[in-house]
Write an enzyme that holds these catalytic residues in place. Sequence first.
Site, PDB file in Angstrom:
ATOM      1  N   ASN A  37       0.805  -1.212   0.000  1.00  0.00           N
ATOM      2  CA  ASN A  37       0.000   0.000   0.000  1.00  0.00           C
ATOM      3  C   ASN A  37       0.846   1.275   0.000  1.00  0.00           C
ATOM      4  O   ASN A  37       1.661   1.484   0.888  1.00  0.00           O
ATOM      5  CB  ASN A  37      -0.908   0.010   1.246  1.00  0.00           C
ATOM      6  CG  ASN A  37      -2.099   0.928   1.060  1.00  0.00           C
ATOM      7  OD1 ASN A  37      -2.168   1.655   0.063  1.00  0.00           O
ATOM      8  ND2 ASN A  37      -3.035   0.887   1.987  1.00  0.00           N
ATOM      9  N   HIS A 122     -14.235  -5.161  11.439  1.00  0.00           N
ATOM     10  CA  HIS A 122     -13.730  -3.832  11.796  1.00  0.00           C
ATOM     11  C   HIS A 122     -14.868  -2.875  12.055  1.00  0.00           C
ATOM     12  O   HIS A 122     -15.461  -2.355  11.125  1.00  0.00           O
ATOM     13  CB  HIS A 122     -12.891  -3.283  10.643  1.00  0.00           C
ATOM     14  CG  HIS A 122     -11.519  -3.828  10.614  1.00  0.00           C
ATOM     15  ND1 HIS A 122     -10.404  -3.029  10.681  1.00  0.00           N
ATOM     16  CD2 HIS A 122     -11.066  -5.095  10.544  1.00  0.00           C
ATOM     17  CE1 HIS A 122      -9.321  -3.791  10.641  1.00  0.00           C
ATOM     18  NE2 HIS A 122      -9.695  -5.039  10.553  1.00  0.00           N
ATOM     19  N   ASP A 210      -6.396  -1.732  17.759  1.00  0.00           N
ATOM     20  CA  ASP A 210      -5.122  -1.509  17.070  1.00  0.00           C
ATOM     21  C   ASP A 210      -4.574  -0.129  17.464  1.00  0.00           C
ATOM     22  O   ASP A 210      -5.164   0.892  17.102  1.00  0.00           O
ATOM     23  CB  ASP A 210      -5.366  -1.558  15.545  1.00  0.00           C
ATOM     24  CG  ASP A 210      -4.081  -1.611  14.747  1.00  0.00           C
ATOM     25  OD1 ASP A 210      -4.141  -1.928  13.546  1.00  0.00           O
ATOM     26  OD2 ASP A 210      -3.002  -1.342  15.332  1.00  0.00           O
ATOM     27  N   HIS A 212      -1.794   0.959  16.444  1.00  0.00           N
ATOM     28  CA  HIS A 212      -1.154   1.344  15.183  1.00  0.00           C
ATOM     29  C   HIS A 212       0.168   2.062  15.367  1.00  0.00           C
ATOM     30  O   HIS A 212       0.391   3.147  14.812  1.00  0.00           O
ATOM     31  CB  HIS A 212      -2.130   2.216  14.382  1.00  0.00           C
ATOM     32  CG  HIS A 212      -2.051   1.927  12.907  1.00  0.00           C
ATOM     33  ND1 HIS A 212      -1.338   2.711  12.046  1.00  0.00           N
ATOM     34  CD2 HIS A 212      -2.567   0.939  12.163  1.00  0.00           C
ATOM     35  CE1 HIS A 212      -1.435   2.239  10.810  1.00  0.00           C
ATOM     36  NE2 HIS A 212      -2.181   1.164  10.858  1.00  0.00           N
ATOM     37  N   GLU A 236      -3.086  -4.420  19.499  1.00  0.00           N
ATOM     38  CA  GLU A 236      -2.220  -4.614  18.331  1.00  0.00           C
ATOM     39  C   GLU A 236      -1.287  -3.439  18.105  1.00  0.00           C
ATOM     40  O   GLU A 236      -1.658  -2.288  18.290  1.00  0.00           O
ATOM     41  CB  GLU A 236      -3.105  -4.810  17.105  1.00  0.00           C
ATOM     42  CG  GLU A 236      -2.379  -4.886  15.788  1.00  0.00           C
ATOM     43  CD  GLU A 236      -3.329  -4.927  14.626  1.00  0.00           C
ATOM     44  OE1 GLU A 236      -4.510  -5.258  14.818  1.00  0.00           O
ATOM     45  OE2 GLU A 236      -2.893  -4.608  13.517  1.00  0.00           O
ATOM     46  N   GLU A 262       2.390  -6.979  11.434  1.00  0.00           N
ATOM     47  CA  GLU A 262       1.875  -6.851  10.054  1.00  0.00           C
ATOM     48  C   GLU A 262       2.888  -6.147   9.158  1.00  0.00           C
ATOM     49  O   GLU A 262       2.881  -6.329   7.951  1.00  0.00           O
ATOM     50  CB  GLU A 262       0.542  -6.124  10.035  1.00  0.00           C
ATOM     51  CG  GLU A 262       0.586  -4.671  10.372  1.00  0.00           C
ATOM     52  CD  GLU A 262      -0.786  -4.038  10.324  1.00  0.00           C
ATOM     53  OE1 GLU A 262      -1.732  -4.581  10.929  1.00  0.00           O
ATOM     54  OE2 GLU A 262      -0.935  -2.997   9.669  1.00  0.00           O
ATOM     55  N   ARG A 283       1.448 -11.234  13.450  1.00  0.00           N
ATOM     56  CA  ARG A 283       0.475 -10.723  12.464  1.00  0.00           C
ATOM     57  C   ARG A 283       0.968 -10.804  11.022  1.00  0.00           C
ATOM     58  O   ARG A 283       0.296 -10.312  10.124  1.00  0.00           O
ATOM     59  CB  ARG A 283       0.194  -9.256  12.782  1.00  0.00           C
ATOM     60  CG  ARG A 283      -0.543  -9.035  14.062  1.00  0.00           C
ATOM     61  CD  ARG A 283      -2.022  -8.878  13.860  1.00  0.00           C
ATOM     62  NE  ARG A 283      -2.363  -7.721  13.061  1.00  0.00           N
ATOM     63  CZ  ARG A 283      -3.332  -7.702  12.149  1.00  0.00           C
ATOM     64  NH1 ARG A 283      -4.011  -8.800  11.911  1.00  0.00           N
ATOM     65  NH2 ARG A 283      -3.617  -6.612  11.468  1.00  0.00           N
ATOM     66  N   HIS A 312      -2.529 -10.517   9.154  1.00  0.00           N
ATOM     67  CA  HIS A 312      -3.034  -9.235   8.637  1.00  0.00           C
ATOM     68  C   HIS A 312      -3.962  -9.534   7.454  1.00  0.00           C
ATOM     69  O   HIS A 312      -3.712 -10.447   6.662  1.00  0.00           O
ATOM     70  CB  HIS A 312      -1.826  -8.435   8.162  1.00  0.00           C
ATOM     71  CG  HIS A 312      -2.103  -7.037   7.754  1.00  0.00           C
ATOM     72  ND1 HIS A 312      -1.249  -6.354   6.927  1.00  0.00           N
ATOM     73  CD2 HIS A 312      -3.100  -6.178   8.049  1.00  0.00           C
ATOM     74  CE1 HIS A 312      -1.707  -5.131   6.724  1.00  0.00           C
ATOM     75  NE2 HIS A 312      -2.825  -5.000   7.404  1.00  0.00           N
ATOM     76  N   ASP A 316      -6.057  -3.599   1.686  1.00  0.00           N
ATOM     77  CA  ASP A 316      -4.953  -3.455   0.746  1.00  0.00           C
ATOM     78  C   ASP A 316      -4.167  -4.749   0.561  1.00  0.00           C
ATOM     79  O   ASP A 316      -3.122  -4.759  -0.085  1.00  0.00           O
ATOM     80  CB  ASP A 316      -4.020  -2.321   1.164  1.00  0.00           C
ATOM     81  CG  ASP A 316      -3.672  -2.371   2.631  1.00  0.00           C
ATOM     82  OD1 ASP A 316      -4.551  -2.039   3.441  1.00  0.00           O
ATOM     83  OD2 ASP A 316      -2.541  -2.743   2.961  1.00  0.00           O
ATOM     84  N   GLU A 339      -7.665 -11.607  10.303  1.00  0.00           N
ATOM     85  CA  GLU A 339      -8.310 -10.314  10.063  1.00  0.00           C
ATOM     86  C   GLU A 339      -9.117 -10.394   8.781  1.00  0.00           C
ATOM     87  O   GLU A 339      -8.661 -10.952   7.776  1.00  0.00           O
ATOM     88  CB  GLU A 339      -7.258  -9.216   9.939  1.00  0.00           C
ATOM     89  CG  GLU A 339      -7.850  -7.845   9.621  1.00  0.00           C
ATOM     90  CD  GLU A 339      -6.804  -6.753   9.630  1.00  0.00           C
ATOM     91  OE1 GLU A 339      -5.613  -7.069   9.754  1.00  0.00           O
ATOM     92  OE2 GLU A 339      -7.182  -5.572   9.535  1.00  0.00           O
ATOM     93  N   TRP A 402       2.352   6.914  11.590  1.00  0.00           N
ATOM     94  CA  TRP A 402       0.930   6.882  11.231  1.00  0.00           C
ATOM     95  C   TRP A 402       0.329   5.565  11.651  1.00  0.00           C
ATOM     96  O   TRP A 402       0.896   4.514  11.510  1.00  0.00           O
ATOM     97  CB  TRP A 402       0.739   7.059   9.719  1.00  0.00           C
ATOM     98  CG  TRP A 402      -0.707   6.914   9.377  1.00  0.00           C
ATOM     99  CD1 TRP A 402      -1.717   7.808   9.646  1.00  0.00           C
ATOM    100  CD2 TRP A 402      -1.341   5.765   8.778  1.00  0.00           C
ATOM    101  NE1 TRP A 402      -2.917   7.305   9.231  1.00  0.00           N
ATOM    102  CE2 TRP A 402      -2.723   6.053   8.704  1.00  0.00           C
ATOM    103  CE3 TRP A 402      -0.883   4.524   8.309  1.00  0.00           C
ATOM    104  CZ2 TRP A 402      -3.659   5.165   8.161  1.00  0.00           C
ATOM    105  CZ3 TRP A 402      -1.798   3.626   7.774  1.00  0.00           C
ATOM    106  CH2 TRP A 402      -3.165   3.969   7.693  1.00  0.00           C
TER     107      TRP A 402
HETATM  108  C1  CS2 Z   1      -4.181  -2.023   9.873  1.00  0.00           C
HETATM  109  C2  CS2 Z   1      -4.128  -1.820   8.402  1.00  0.00           C
HETATM  110  O1  CS2 Z   1      -5.542  -3.858   9.351  1.00  0.00           O
HETATM  111  C3  CS2 Z   1      -4.800  -3.355  10.201  1.00  0.00           C
HETATM  112  O2  CS2 Z   1      -4.538  -3.870  11.298  1.00  0.00           O
HETATM  113  O3  CS2 Z   1      -2.988  -1.864  10.553  1.00  0.00           O
HETATM  114  O4  CS2 Z   1      -5.335  -1.215   8.050  1.00  0.00           O
HETATM  115  C4  CS2 Z   1      -2.996  -0.971   7.891  1.00  0.00           C
HETATM  116  O5  CS2 Z   1      -3.148   0.348   8.371  1.00  0.00           O
HETATM  117  C5  CS2 Z   1      -3.017  -0.990   6.373  1.00  0.00           C
HETATM  118  O6  CS2 Z   1      -2.889  -2.320   5.944  1.00  0.00           O
HETATM  119  C6  CS2 Z   1      -1.878  -0.163   5.815  1.00  0.00           C
HETATM  120  O7  CS2 Z   1      -1.873  -0.259   4.414  1.00  0.00           O
HETATM  121 MG    MG Z   2      -2.903  -3.111  12.245  1.00  0.00          MG
END
Ligand code: CS2
Ligand code: MG
Length: 402
Positions: A37, A122, A210, A212, A236, A262, A283, A312, A316, A339, A402
């Site tokens: 992505n 989600h 998450d 993140h 996560e 991930e 992940r 994961h 994407d 997921e 991010w």
């Molecule tokens: C996220 C993703 O699915 C998840 O746990 O961390 O949405 C992640 O932000 C995207 O795969 C990034 O491209």
């Molecule tokens: Mg994630």
Amino acid sequence: MKITDAKVLISSPGRNFVTLKVYTDDGIYGLGDATLNGRELAVAAYLSEHLVPCLIGRDPFQSEDIWQYFYRGAYWRRGPVTMAAIGAIDIALWDIKGKALNTPVYNLLGGKSRTGVMVYGHANGRDIEETIDEVGKYAAMGYRAIRAQSGIPGIPSTYGVAKDKLYYEPAEKGLPPENLWSTEKYLLYVPKLFESLRLKFGDDVHLLHDAHHRLTPIEAARLGKSLEPYHLFWLEDAVTAELQEGFRIVRQHTTTPLALGEVFNTIWDAKTVITEQLIDYIRMATVHSGGITHLKKVASLAEIYHVLTGCHGATDLSPVSLAAALHFDISVNNFGIQEYMLHTKQTDEVFPHTYSFSDGYLHPGDGPGLGVDYDEKLASKFPYERAYLPVNRKLDGTMYNW
Ligand code: CS2
Ligand code: MG
């Protein structure tokens, strides 16, 4: 059997995808996902310019030697671009093997170890009330596990809260959007979210969250401790994991289960957190970690240390890698959860597949190979357009994760 050709197919049905199609002299072809992505063309070029010329003429059954050739044969190894390209080839080879032997890929991985693959959906909302409503919708759809992400008062936008509730796609065309972040506001708000969710839905539904990559180890320890009364299935990506040993601090302070990886690409990225039992779920995904061949090795290491898989599966990652994940998930002994972020109708039409959802579980289907295809004619109607994931800054403007 010999590989005669391989094409790198780039399209954007709902979002950008890079798909590898590997052809053989028996007329059988295999598909691999090569989507990274925000950096899609880097992987496409690595494949078409550097790997595909060395793939032609090889025996597709020799997936271990081919994996080693492309991994050890590259002086500059590891990283998301390299391993997504190797992953795409590996996934396509398993697809070819299953088709050639007229059996689903899971039968080549040890067969089914369970009747279905438990998934998590989600749910997300701009605030606690909206997020509660969305969790209720996923519970009504039969999900037994639900990730909850909420907007944070005082922050205009944050990770995981989608404009379109059902389809979460963070990448945007044009230049990277800039998000703002406040750890303090986040740490004060998230425990209230899960207190409200437990009060509303009780203890049975699995709840996930998450972070993140946005906390320091001690901040993650604080959040983990504050979430213990709500017994999450997992927290996560609590901390960025270049420094794997940072998780020693988190682990000392909280019993909230931790999921990570991930963004990992090889077993070496996860070695410390697995062998020191600093996490509970790994992940890594088939597409970004060198394919099924390498992910099986990660799962074997994890099994020794009581670590379960939790692949994961965001939008994407294309239906090709979701299908590959499901064949891996249903066979591996130390499976944890998968997921499942719904793809759009456009995506599903370009990638017809046999996997199906029922009662909180995904099933890979029992046809030969992975059970997914790619409609090139339809895909050509959705041309690629560069898109970026957002970048993130603290409220004072400092660049952050991010
Ligand atoms: C996220 C993703 O699915 C998840 O746990 O961390 O949405 C992640 O932000 C995207 O795969 C990034 O491209
Ligand atoms: Mg994630």
